[in-house]
Write a protein that holds these residues in place. Structure first.
Motif, PDB file in Angstrom:
ATOM      1  N   ASN A 111      11.777  -4.669  50.672  1.00 27.92           N
ATOM      2  CA  ASN A 111      12.963  -5.457  50.316  1.00 27.92           C
ATOM      3  C   ASN A 111      14.282  -4.712  50.438  1.00 27.92           C
ATOM      4  OD1 ASN A 111      11.596  -7.864  49.818  1.00 27.92           O
ATOM      5  ND2 ASN A 111      11.069  -7.208  47.750  1.00 27.92           N
ATOM      6  N   GLU A 112      14.341  -3.711  51.315  1.00 24.89           N
ATOM      7  CA  GLU A 112      15.615  -3.051  51.582  1.00 24.89           C
ATOM      8  C   GLU A 112      15.628  -2.475  52.995  1.00 24.89           C
ATOM      9  OE1 GLU A 112      16.411   0.217  48.956  1.00 24.89           O
ATOM     10  OE2 GLU A 112      14.756   1.390  49.705  1.00 24.89           O
ATOM     11  N   TRP A 113      16.829  -2.277  53.515  1.00 20.44           N
ATOM     12  CA  TRP A 113      17.003  -1.665  54.829  1.00 20.44           C
ATOM     13  C   TRP A 113      17.059  -0.158  54.669  1.00 20.44           C
ATOM     14  CZ3 TRP A 113      16.601  -4.165  59.315  1.00 20.44           C
ATOM     15  CH2 TRP A 113      16.668  -5.563  59.283  1.00 20.44           C
ATOM     16  N   ASP A 114      16.452   0.539  55.615  1.00 21.86           N
ATOM     17  CA  ASP A 114      16.414   1.990  55.582  1.00 21.86           C
ATOM     18  C   ASP A 114      16.636   2.516  57.003  1.00 21.86           C
ATOM     19  OD1 ASP A 114      16.136   4.551  54.624  1.00 21.86           O
ATOM     20  OD2 ASP A 114      14.099   4.291  53.884  1.00 21.86           O
ATOM     21  N   PHE A 116      13.492  -2.831  57.954  1.00 23.99           N
ATOM     22  CA  PHE A 116      13.420  -3.470  56.649  1.00 23.99           C
ATOM     23  C   PHE A 116      12.038  -3.230  56.053  1.00 23.99           C
ATOM     24  CE2 PHE A 116      13.090  -7.114  53.739  1.00 23.99           C
ATOM     25  CZ  PHE A 116      14.289  -6.963  53.062  1.00 23.99           C
ATOM     26  N   LYS A 139      25.592  -2.341  53.839  1.00 24.79           N
ATOM     27  CA  LYS A 139      27.019  -2.299  53.482  1.00 24.79           C
ATOM     28  C   LYS A 139      27.559  -0.875  53.610  1.00 24.79           C
ATOM     29  CE  LYS A 139      27.370  -6.177  50.300  1.00 24.79           C
ATOM     30  NZ  LYS A 139      27.625  -6.595  48.914  1.00 24.79           N
ATOM     31  N   ASN A 184      22.451  -0.820  51.440  1.00 22.99           N
ATOM     32  CA  ASN A 184      22.337   0.186  52.498  1.00 22.99           C
ATOM     33  C   ASN A 184      23.084  -0.237  53.761  1.00 22.99           C
ATOM     34  OD1 ASN A 184      20.785   1.696  50.760  1.00 22.99           O
ATOM     35  ND2 ASN A 184      18.853   1.016  51.632  1.00 22.99           N
ATOM     36  N   ASN A 213      24.297  -8.613  52.301  1.00 26.09           N
ATOM     37  CA  ASN A 213      24.089  -8.371  50.878  1.00 26.09           C
ATOM     38  C   ASN A 213      23.399  -7.054  50.558  1.00 26.09           C
ATOM     39  OD1 ASN A 213      25.268 -10.819  50.151  1.00 26.09           O
ATOM     40  ND2 ASN A 213      23.363 -11.921  50.481  1.00 26.09           N
ATOM     41  N   ASP A 214      22.785  -6.435  51.530  1.00 28.38           N
ATOM     42  CA  ASP A 214      22.034  -5.213  51.288  1.00 28.38           C
ATOM     43  C   ASP A 214      22.973  -4.021  51.115  1.00 28.38           C
ATOM     44  OD1 ASP A 214      19.154  -3.936  51.501  1.00 28.38           O
ATOM     45  OD2 ASP A 214      20.531  -2.653  52.629  1.00 28.38           O
TER      46      ASP A 214
END
Length: 84
Positions: free
Chosen positions: A57-60, A54, A7, A5, A2-3
């Motif tokens: 609340n997001e992947w980087d 992570f 995707k 980044n 769902n993320d």
């Protein structure tokens, strides 16, 4: 997945990727499997790989901190590319 980044990374790799844990807790190695390894005897020499983590609340992605390939490794890569 769902993320946004992750995707984007999957899109970049045309969904041919592998994710594995790294030694540092909370970091993972994202490897694009469409491209060969520079050295077929060293699994850590894939052309495109990224360290992801992570946070907030997001992947980087961490900035690249590796070394350029050795002359010998690059020559092996060129031989494989030519089909020799």
């Amino acid at each position: 997945m769902n993320d946004v980044n992750l995707k984007t990374l999957a899109w970049f790799s045309n969904n041919y990727y592998r994710i594995s844990k790294k030694d540092k807790i909370g970091t993972y190695k994202y490897t694009d499997l469409r491209y060969p390894m520079l050295n077929p005897d060293d699994i850590n020499t894939f052309v495109f790989n990224f360290t992801v983590f992570f946070e907030d609340n997001e992947w980087d992605i961490l900035s690249f901190n590796g070394n350029p390939p050795s002359k010998e490794g690059f020559e092996l890569f060129l031989e494989r590319l030519k089909g020799i």
